[in-house]
Enzyme design. Sequence first.
Site, PDB file in Angstrom:
ATOM      1  N   HIS A  99     -38.079  13.420   4.586  1.00 44.14           N
ATOM      2  CA  HIS A  99     -39.033  12.530   3.918  1.00 44.14           C
ATOM      3  C   HIS A  99     -39.793  11.720   4.953  1.00 44.14           C
ATOM      4  CE1 HIS A  99     -40.698   9.833   0.920  1.00 44.14           C
ATOM      5  NE2 HIS A  99     -40.323   8.812   1.691  1.00 44.14           N
ATOM      6  N   LYS A 142     -59.755  52.091  21.116  1.00 44.96           N
ATOM      7  CA  LYS A 142     -61.139  52.373  21.494  1.00 44.96           C
ATOM      8  C   LYS A 142     -62.039  51.148  21.609  1.00 44.96           C
ATOM      9  CE  LYS A 142     -62.849  53.301  16.830  1.00 44.96           C
ATOM     10  NZ  LYS A 142     -63.596  54.237  15.995  1.00 44.96           N
TER      11      LYS A 142
HETATM   12  P1  FAD Z   1     -56.496  47.184  12.680  1.00 43.54           P
HETATM   13  O1  FAD Z   1     -56.248  45.789  13.062  1.00 43.54           O
HETATM   14  O2  FAD Z   1     -57.760  47.521  11.989  1.00 43.54           O
HETATM   15  O3  FAD Z   1     -56.377  48.021  14.047  1.00 43.54           O
HETATM   16  C1  FAD Z   1     -56.661  49.364  14.155  1.00 43.54           C
HETATM   17  C2  FAD Z   1     -57.217  49.627  15.536  1.00 43.54           C
HETATM   18  O4  FAD Z   1     -57.299  51.032  15.728  1.00 43.54           O
HETATM   19  C3  FAD Z   1     -58.633  49.101  15.745  1.00 43.54           C
HETATM   20  O5  FAD Z   1     -58.673  48.205  16.824  1.00 43.54           O
HETATM   21  C4  FAD Z   1     -59.471  50.346  16.016  1.00 43.54           C
HETATM   22  O6  FAD Z   1     -60.457  50.138  17.004  1.00 43.54           O
HETATM   23  C5  FAD Z   1     -58.428  51.325  16.509  1.00 43.54           C
HETATM   24  N1  FAD Z   1     -58.768  52.724  16.258  1.00 43.54           N
HETATM   25  C6  FAD Z   1     -59.157  53.313  15.103  1.00 43.54           C
HETATM   26  N2  FAD Z   1     -59.333  54.638  15.264  1.00 43.54           N
HETATM   27  C7  FAD Z   1     -59.062  54.895  16.564  1.00 43.54           C
HETATM   28  C8  FAD Z   1     -59.069  56.073  17.347  1.00 43.54           C
HETATM   29  N3  FAD Z   1     -59.364  57.264  16.810  1.00 43.54           N
HETATM   30  N4  FAD Z   1     -58.751  55.983  18.651  1.00 43.54           N
HETATM   31  C9  FAD Z   1     -58.437  54.788  19.211  1.00 43.54           C
HETATM   32  N5  FAD Z   1     -58.406  53.652  18.523  1.00 43.54           N
HETATM   33  C10 FAD Z   1     -58.711  53.693  17.215  1.00 43.54           C
HETATM   34  N6  FAD Z   1     -54.508  39.450   7.622  1.00 43.54           N
HETATM   35  C11 FAD Z   1     -53.602  38.466   7.616  1.00 43.54           C
HETATM   36  O7  FAD Z   1     -52.414  38.753   7.488  1.00 43.54           O
HETATM   37  N7  FAD Z   1     -53.965  37.159   7.760  1.00 43.54           N
HETATM   38  C12 FAD Z   1     -55.256  36.795   7.900  1.00 43.54           C
HETATM   39  O8  FAD Z   1     -55.552  35.611   8.034  1.00 43.54           O
HETATM   40  C13 FAD Z   1     -56.245  37.810   7.896  1.00 43.54           C
HETATM   41  N8  FAD Z   1     -57.534  37.485   8.040  1.00 43.54           N
HETATM   42  C14 FAD Z   1     -58.468  38.494   8.045  1.00 43.54           C
HETATM   43  C15 FAD Z   1     -59.805  38.130   8.149  1.00 43.54           C
HETATM   44  C16 FAD Z   1     -60.776  39.094   8.146  1.00 43.54           C
HETATM   45  C17 FAD Z   1     -62.222  38.696   8.274  1.00 43.54           C
HETATM   46  C18 FAD Z   1     -60.405  40.473   8.049  1.00 43.54           C
HETATM   47  C19 FAD Z   1     -61.452  41.549   8.079  1.00 43.54           C
HETATM   48  C20 FAD Z   1     -59.081  40.836   7.939  1.00 43.54           C
HETATM   49  C21 FAD Z   1     -58.096  39.844   7.926  1.00 43.54           C
HETATM   50  N9  FAD Z   1     -56.744  40.153   7.790  1.00 43.54           N
HETATM   51  C22 FAD Z   1     -55.824  39.154   7.759  1.00 43.54           C
HETATM   52  C23 FAD Z   1     -56.273  41.546   7.680  1.00 43.54           C
HETATM   53  C24 FAD Z   1     -55.771  42.043   9.048  1.00 43.54           C
HETATM   54  O9  FAD Z   1     -56.810  41.948   9.980  1.00 43.54           O
HETATM   55  C25 FAD Z   1     -55.298  43.482   8.939  1.00 43.54           C
HETATM   56  O10 FAD Z   1     -54.333  43.600   7.927  1.00 43.54           O
HETATM   57  C26 FAD Z   1     -54.673  43.952  10.248  1.00 43.54           C
HETATM   58  O11 FAD Z   1     -55.622  43.870  11.291  1.00 43.54           O
HETATM   59  C27 FAD Z   1     -54.176  45.392  10.120  1.00 43.54           C
HETATM   60  O12 FAD Z   1     -53.698  45.860  11.336  1.00 43.54           O
HETATM   61  P2  FAD Z   1     -53.776  47.412  11.727  1.00 43.54           P
HETATM   62  O13 FAD Z   1     -53.206  47.491  13.096  1.00 43.54           O
HETATM   63  O14 FAD Z   1     -53.204  48.226  10.652  1.00 43.54           O
HETATM   64  O15 FAD Z   1     -55.318  47.761  11.766  1.00 43.54           O
END
Ligand code: FAD
Length: 471
Positions: free
Chosen positions: A450, A37
């Site tokens: 090294h 989204k």
């Molecule tokens: P997300 O990345 O949150 O993706 C979920 C997606 O689903 C989103 O784009 C959202 O828009 C979409 N979505 C939700 N509901 C719906 C719906 N109903 N319909 C359509 N789309 C939807 N992790 C690391 O390993 N290294 C790092 O250096 C690191 N730095 C970070 C720095 C910050 C500031 C933050 C906030 C987090 C960081 N993280 C880091 C954590 C990392 O971002 C998350 O662990 C990772 O993004 C998780 O992936 P995900 O796909 O589970 O969720």
Amino acid sequence: ASQAEEKDLVIIGGGVAGYVAAIKAGQEGMKVACIEKRGALGGTCLNVGCIPSKSLLNNSHIYHQILHDTKPRGIEVGDVKLNLAQLMKAKDTSVTGLTKGIEFLFKKNGVEYIKGTGTFADEHTVNVELNDGGETSVVGKNIIIATGSEATPFPGLEIDEKRVITSTGALSLQKVPESMVVIGGGIIGLEMGSVWSRLGAKVTVVEFLDQIGGPGMDTEISKMSQKILKKQGINFKLGTKVVSGDTSGDKIKLQLDAAKGGKEETIDADVVLVAIGRRPYTAGLGLDKIGVDVDERGRVVIDSEYRTNKPHIRCIGDVTFGPMLAHKAEEEAVAAIEYLKKGYGHVNYAAIPSVMYTHPEVAWVGQSEQDLKKDNIKYRVGTFPFSANSRAKTNLDTEGMVKMLADPETDRLLGVHIVGPNAGEMIAEATLALEYGASSEDIARTCHAHPTLAEAFKEAAMATYAKAIHY
Ligand code: FAD
Ligand code: NAI
């Protein structure tokens, strides 16, 4: 709504969990659609997490180093000026390049990318409210929930992403605030606190616990890192809880309470960063409608094969159990598709590295000393300081150490904890060693080039069962 089309797999969420699962499914020949989204792929990590924060961390570090750390290197610089707009632009360029790259990979692997918000209509059908207007629906034989997480709000402090910010606001402030208070001394607080402190803000981190770094960081390493960050100008109030905030005046006022050892007081800030953790995001998904279970913390409940209580619906990434890390989400995505396609898959949760990208970095994998003590597991410790490493010396970057924990009987590696330059790269070697069940002697007898920082890793291994040569 247009006619529903059946796919082998429908993925809700195009973050690291969702997009990796989509590409892997495409590679496996599945007919797959991914609903996102945000208007861009890559989720929190690429858009407002890992990637933009590392861009700001890298460039703010260079700026800070030019300001404070050139003379001893024989470099004299003139006027150094911060161009914050350009710093932000560089960040945006990295983000856009990477998110567009995933769109390309979707095309290459035959993944259908649906831009919109998905909601369960029934157990197999997802309705999508399209970003460009209108609606559609997709039917999946299988569905993966990968909707990620969001910042946990602080009760009573309304987030406006300008004065009261989460990490998202901290990635795009338009001017350097005079003062910033960070609520929560976890990874976000310390990374984003470092960025703004380097750029000139007076940063105070208020942490409820008596150590920084969030859950999992080894206490000795945490203390060492805190000392270094303090020297860089970050102020810490540990064992202190923020209880309330008042945003009505020019300055935001925060009321602090003693948790353990801290003291009661009121502090002022121009900007407050709320960094007290993240929570699973399932708003509007309609899980209750189809009866998918979540636990008391809102995490989607899954079994060891990522299946929810509706077996054709799986769930991976931040929205379910485990550390909220991009590389954990990625591993789960590959494993979930393998389970779907082949019936087997695997993620070794005991060997997932953590990295805090401050300077110096902090990185660890496996058990910490406090974990081992708590579980009554015997261990041996080997350490090696970077001040005795030749490469760190040539780089004039000698703060920190490598700490290795091994079983006293078998010498098998139990955990590695590093604070030091490039710790985040070095931890890959430790993770591989842990994954392969290496002993500390296996590492110490492996020839390391090294002069490299990695020699500190080898020597810490040596110190675990014998003596290091250079210390
Ligand atoms: P997300 O990345 O949150 O993706 C979920 C997606 O689903 C989103 O784009 C959202 O828009 C979409 N979505 C939700 N509901 C719906 C719906 N109903 N319909 C359509 N789309 C939807 N992790 C690391 O390993 N290294 C790092 O250096 C690191 N730095 C970070 C720095 C910050 C500031 C933050 C906030 C987090 C960081 N993280 C880091 C954590 C990392 O971002 C998350 O662990 C990772 O993004 C998780 O992936 P995900 O796909 O589970 O969720
Ligand atoms: P966190 O869980 O790491 O740290 C939050 C801290 O806030 C804890 O130490 C907690 O004790 C403290 N806290 C809670 N309430 C408080 C209060 N009222 N007053 C004072 N302190 C309080 O969470 P954070 O830093 O928000 O990060 C969320 C997650 O994002 C991380 O756990 C990590 O999974 C992910 N992340 C990973 C990064 C990386 O891998 N480099 C970078 C940034 C985020």
